[in-house]
Design a protein around this motif. Structure first.
Motif, PDB file in Angstrom:
ATOM      1  N   LEU A   1     -13.133  14.688  26.563  1.00  0.00           N
ATOM      2  CA  LEU A   1     -12.878  13.593  27.489  1.00  0.00           C
ATOM      3  C   LEU A   1     -12.916  14.078  28.928  1.00  0.00           C
ATOM      4  N   TYR A   2     -12.384  15.270  29.155  1.00  0.00           N
ATOM      5  CA  TYR A   2     -12.447  15.852  30.503  1.00  0.00           C
ATOM      6  C   TYR A   2     -13.890  15.948  30.963  1.00  0.00           C
ATOM      7  N   GLU A   3     -14.732  16.456  30.056  1.00  0.00           N
ATOM      8  CA  GLU A   3     -16.147  16.614  30.416  1.00  0.00           C
ATOM      9  C   GLU A   3     -16.781  15.263  30.724  1.00  0.00           C
ATOM     10  N   GLN A   4     -16.465  14.279  29.867  1.00  0.00           N
ATOM     11  CA  GLN A   4     -17.087  12.968  30.047  1.00  0.00           C
ATOM     12  C   GLN A   4     -16.649  12.352  31.373  1.00  0.00           C
ATOM     13  N   VAL A   5     -15.324  12.433  31.661  1.00  0.00           N
ATOM     14  CA  VAL A   5     -14.827  11.824  32.895  1.00  0.00           C
ATOM     15  C   VAL A   5     -15.371  12.574  34.101  1.00  0.00           C
ATOM     16  N   ALA A   6     -15.504  13.916  33.979  1.00  0.00           N
ATOM     17  CA  ALA A   6     -16.032  14.686  35.109  1.00  0.00           C
ATOM     18  C   ALA A   6     -17.430  14.201  35.476  1.00  0.00           C
ATOM     19  N   VAL A   7     -18.304  14.090  34.466  1.00  0.00           N
ATOM     20  CA  VAL A   7     -19.675  13.664  34.753  1.00  0.00           C
ATOM     21  C   VAL A   7     -19.694  12.243  35.313  1.00  0.00           C
ATOM     22  N   ALA A   8     -18.871  11.366  34.737  1.00  0.00           N
ATOM     23  CA  ALA A   8     -18.847   9.974  35.204  1.00  0.00           C
ATOM     24  C   ALA A   8     -18.328   9.904  36.635  1.00  0.00           C
ATOM     25  N   ALA A   9     -17.307  10.725  36.944  1.00  0.00           N
ATOM     26  CA  ALA A   9     -16.756  10.711  38.303  1.00  0.00           C
ATOM     27  C   ALA A   9     -17.814  11.174  39.304  1.00  0.00           C
ATOM     28  N   MET A  10     -18.591  12.194  38.911  1.00  0.00           N
ATOM     29  CA  MET A  10     -19.657  12.647  39.804  1.00  0.00           C
ATOM     30  C   MET A  10     -20.680  11.562  40.019  1.00  0.00           C
ATOM     31  N   ASP A  11     -20.929  10.784  38.964  1.00  0.00           N
ATOM     32  CA  ASP A  11     -21.891   9.701  39.100  1.00  0.00           C
ATOM     33  C   ASP A  11     -21.394   8.640  40.072  1.00  0.00           C
ATOM     34  N   CYS A  12     -20.059   8.448  40.109  1.00  0.00           N
ATOM     35  CA  CYS A  12     -19.503   7.439  41.014  1.00  0.00           C
ATOM     36  C   CYS A  12     -19.114   8.056  42.350  1.00  0.00           C
ATOM     37  N   GLN A  13     -19.481   9.322  42.559  1.00  0.00           N
ATOM     38  CA  GLN A  13     -19.141  10.033  43.789  1.00  0.00           C
ATOM     39  C   GLN A  13     -17.638  10.153  44.009  1.00  0.00           C
ATOM     40  N   ARG A  14     -16.848  10.180  42.901  1.00  0.00           N
ATOM     41  CA  ARG A  14     -15.414  10.409  43.052  1.00  0.00           C
ATOM     42  C   ARG A  14     -15.198  11.909  42.844  1.00  0.00           C
ATOM     43  N   LEU A  15     -15.562  12.685  43.859  1.00  0.00           N
ATOM     44  CA  LEU A  15     -15.634  14.130  43.651  1.00  0.00           C
ATOM     45  C   LEU A  15     -14.271  14.771  43.455  1.00  0.00           C
ATOM     46  N   ASP A  16     -13.200  14.092  43.968  1.00  0.00           N
ATOM     47  CA  ASP A  16     -11.867  14.660  43.780  1.00  0.00           C
ATOM     48  C   ASP A  16     -11.497  14.670  42.303  1.00  0.00           C
ATOM     49  N   ILE A  17     -11.717  13.536  41.646  1.00  0.00           N
ATOM     50  CA  ILE A  17     -11.431  13.459  40.210  1.00  0.00           C
ATOM     51  C   ILE A  17     -12.270  14.482  39.457  1.00  0.00           C
ATOM     52  N   ALA A  18     -13.542  14.557  39.832  1.00  0.00           N
ATOM     53  CA  ALA A  18     -14.435  15.476  39.136  1.00  0.00           C
ATOM     54  C   ALA A  18     -13.941  16.911  39.285  1.00  0.00           C
ATOM     55  N   LYS A  19     -13.527  17.238  40.534  1.00  0.00           N
ATOM     56  CA  LYS A  19     -13.087  18.624  40.750  1.00  0.00           C
ATOM     57  C   LYS A  19     -11.877  18.947  39.897  1.00  0.00           C
ATOM     58  N   ASP A  20     -10.944  17.976  39.793  1.00  0.00           N
ATOM     59  CA  ASP A  20      -9.754  18.244  38.978  1.00  0.00           C
ATOM     60  C   ASP A  20     -10.131  18.487  37.528  1.00  0.00           C
ATOM     61  N   CYS A  21     -11.010  17.641  37.001  1.00  0.00           N
ATOM     62  CA  CYS A  21     -11.396  17.796  35.597  1.00  0.00           C
ATOM     63  C   CYS A  21     -12.055  19.157  35.370  1.00  0.00           C
ATOM     64  N   VAL A  22     -12.967  19.514  36.279  1.00  0.00           N
ATOM     65  CA  VAL A  22     -13.678  20.777  36.084  1.00  0.00           C
ATOM     66  C   VAL A  22     -12.701  21.948  36.178  1.00  0.00           C
ATOM     67  N   LYS A  23     -11.710  21.807  37.096  1.00  0.00           N
ATOM     68  CA  LYS A  23     -10.738  22.898  37.214  1.00  0.00           C
ATOM     69  C   LYS A  23      -9.954  23.067  35.926  1.00  0.00           C
ATOM     70  N   ALA A  24      -9.550  21.928  35.333  1.00  0.00           N
ATOM     71  CA  ALA A  24      -8.791  22.005  34.087  1.00  0.00           C
ATOM     72  C   ALA A  24      -9.625  22.668  32.992  1.00  0.00           C
ATOM     73  N   LEU A  25     -10.914  22.287  32.911  1.00  0.00           N
ATOM     74  CA  LEU A  25     -11.788  22.870  31.890  1.00  0.00           C
ATOM     75  C   LEU A  25     -11.989  24.355  32.141  1.00  0.00           C
ATOM     76  N   GLN A  26     -12.117  24.718  33.424  1.00  0.00           N
ATOM     77  CA  GLN A  26     -12.341  26.122  33.761  1.00  0.00           C
ATOM     78  C   GLN A  26     -11.165  26.976  33.329  1.00  0.00           C
ATOM     79  N   LYS A  27      -9.949  26.391  33.486  1.00  0.00           N
ATOM     80  CA  LYS A  27      -8.766  27.166  33.089  1.00  0.00           C
ATOM     81  C   LYS A  27      -8.760  27.414  31.592  1.00  0.00           C
TER      82      LYS A  27
END
Lengths: 233, 299
Positions: free
Chosen positions: B66-92
């Motif tokens: 779900l993190y991955e899905q929301v990250a990609v969708a957020a990038m599509d909507c240019q909500r880069l803050d949400i995307a960054k949070d998701c990617v950070k969580a996945l990276q951890k």
């Protein structure tokens, strides 16, 4: 000659049931070991390309009648050209694939494991509850050379083979869909694998060489007319 | 392409979730399975699930998907803050993962940092030279920078290896059309026809390209492909109907005075169906249609 053989219950307890249980456990164990040992396949780009070429050539063969004749001919030359066609395999390459297959360590280990589990004591130890015809003798009494023994008595080796194929269903239940009795599949694969890429390329090339192009679009024009006529009415 | 049953299921779930009826998780799953591009909905319904720790732990291992899905969708909507949070969580959670690496490069792309993104993708490619998604992202970068020629070049290289990827052929065809390289576009559409002969879109597009190329033979072929489109769509495709009329009139023009044994019935049938269609759906434009059809018949 159809006396009932008296079977020692000890045989039943100590051979029949443990054999099945051990087979199930070995299967599960093998599954997990293969999952641990299995590095994700790092396919050679050449192999991937060959696979894709085969798919494309197959598409061409199946849907050839949908593209104009000139386009088909161009593509056929592209694939089957003697010098640099995609499907043309020079003879030297065919040998290579087979050597590669035999040096694959995974398959060697699996073959060893299989041989180990083949060592099973022989004997007659169970009776199938329903009567069978004489034809099943070869299948069920593998190793017992007495022709007078009723076919319902199953030898342990045959019991092993029965289990081998029967537990496939059980494995697919327990282990999920991917690993229902990998072994038999691998054995079937190994026979065809080494020569597979080059042979399938050659096969596709032959298919394309034979193919006669029969443009289907002419028919379509008439069918469209019929469709439109129906719409107008 | 989504089949009808799945489409109705998707719409049903969407309306259910929209009206506050729950079932967001099934909806998101279906979107992911069908690869439909509904990024607004994914962000709207995915973020509350992720932000609520109770709901998050209820997902178990699916949480990361779900993190991955929301990250990609957020990038599509240019909500880069949400995307960054998701990617950070996945990276951890997955520090050395190739999939997370891809997401990070995608984030760079979304920010518009093309060079860094390209470099990141090249690094990833060194370890995994056969990753299709990464190759395609590089093509997308070229296209986003407006460099169509470079995009075409990268796509061609990609297709040399992965020649059975029909989506790539379609992308290449559209690129060629945008650069008016119609012969090459025709080749790509032929590939599409070979891999998916029963999809009417490909017949239609091929007919379009052939008609644009012009020349008597191409026009006749184009007419046949418009006819096959009509057959495959049971006469509902307006563009194909127009195509037939245009082809017929162009053929007439080119072969003026020569053999007139062409079946004119298809052409007039198509015109009639068009008129009926317009009468039903856009009656105000009927006059426009009749005028143009008259000009075709004259020409």
């Amino acid at each position: 000659m159809a006396e009932d053989l008296v079977l020692d219950t000890a045989i039943r307890d100590w051979v029949l049931i443990p054999l099945s249980v051990v087979m199930v456990l070995i299967g599960i164990l093998r599954y997990f070991v293969s999952k641990l040992m299995n590095s994700p396949p790092s396919p050679d780009s050449k192999i991937v390309k060959e696979g894709q070429v085969v798919i494309r050539a197959r598409n061409l063969k199946q849907a050839a009648n949908f593209i104009p004749a000139k386009a088909f001919r161009t593509r056929r030359v592209y694939f089957c050209n003697e010098e640099n066609g995609l499907l043309h395999v020079p003879k030297g390459q065919a040998q290579n694939a087979q050597a590669q297959m035999f040096s694959d360590p995974n398959m060697a280990m699996d073959m060893m494991k299989k041989n180990l589990s083949m060592i099973i004591p022989q004997g007659c130890f169970t009776k199938i509850p329903f009567p069978l015809t004489q034809r099943f003798r070869g299948m069920l009494q593998n190793g017992i050379d007495l022709s007078t023994v009723d076919v319902s008595y199953v030898s342990s080796r045959s019991w092993y083979f029965l289990n081998l194929f029967g537990l496939r269903g059980l494995f697919s239940l327990i282990l999920g869909e991917e690993n229902a009795m990998d072994d038999t599949q691998k054995m079937m694969q190994m026979g065809g694998f080494g020569m597979d890429p080059s042979r399938s390329l050659g096969a596709e090339k032959d298919n394309l060489d034979i193919l006669q192009h029969n443009w289907a679009l002419n028919k379509f024009e008439q069918r469209a007319e019929a469709v439109l006529r129906k719409l107008v009415e | 392409m989504v089949c009808k049953a799945e489409q109705t299921e998707l719409n049903r779930l969407e309306s259910q979730v929209d009206n506050g009826g729950g079932g967001a998780w099934e909806y998101l799953n279906l979107i992911r399975k069908l690869k439909v591009r509904r990024s607004d909905d994914v962000v709207k319904y995915g973020s509350p699930i992720l932000n609520d720790p109770k709901k998050r732990s209820a997902l178990g291992d699916d949480e990361w998907t779900l993190y991955e899905q929301v990250a990609v969708a957020a990038m599509d909507c240019q909500r880069l803050d949400i995307a960054k949070d998701c990617v950070k969580a996945l990276q951890k959670k997955f520090p050395e993962s190739r999939r997370v690496g891809r997401l990070q490069a995608l984030l760079l792309e979304a920010k518009g940092l093309w060079e860094e993104a390209d470099k990141a993708y090249s690094n990833l490619l060194e370890d995994n030279p056969l990753d299709q998604v990464i190759h395609k992202r590089r093509v997308a970068i070229a296209k986003a920078q407006g460099d169509n020629l470079k995009a075409i070049e990268s796509l061609n290289k990609y297709l040399e290896i992965f020649m059975a990827d029909h989506d790539a052929w379609r992308e290449l065809a559209e690129n060629y059309v945008s650069l008016q390289m119609y012969k090459q576009a025709a080749f790509c559409y032929e590939e599409l026809l070979l891999s998916q002969p029963t999809v009417p879109l490909h017949h239609l597009a091929y007919g379009d390209v052939l008609y644009t190329l012009g020349g008597l033979e191409n026009l006749q072929t184009a007419k046949k492909y418009y006819a096959s489109t009509i057959d495959l769509t049971k006469g509902t495709n307006t563009r194909a109907l127009y195509g037939i009329c245009l082809c017929a009139s162009a053929i007439n023009q080119l072969s003026k005075g020569r053999n007139k044994d062409d079946k004119d019935e298809l052409h007039s049938l198509a015109a009639t169906v068009l008129e009926n269609e317009y009468k039903r759906t856009a009656p105000k434009k009927l006059a426009l249609l009749s005028a143009s059809l008259k000009s075709f018949k004259l020409a």
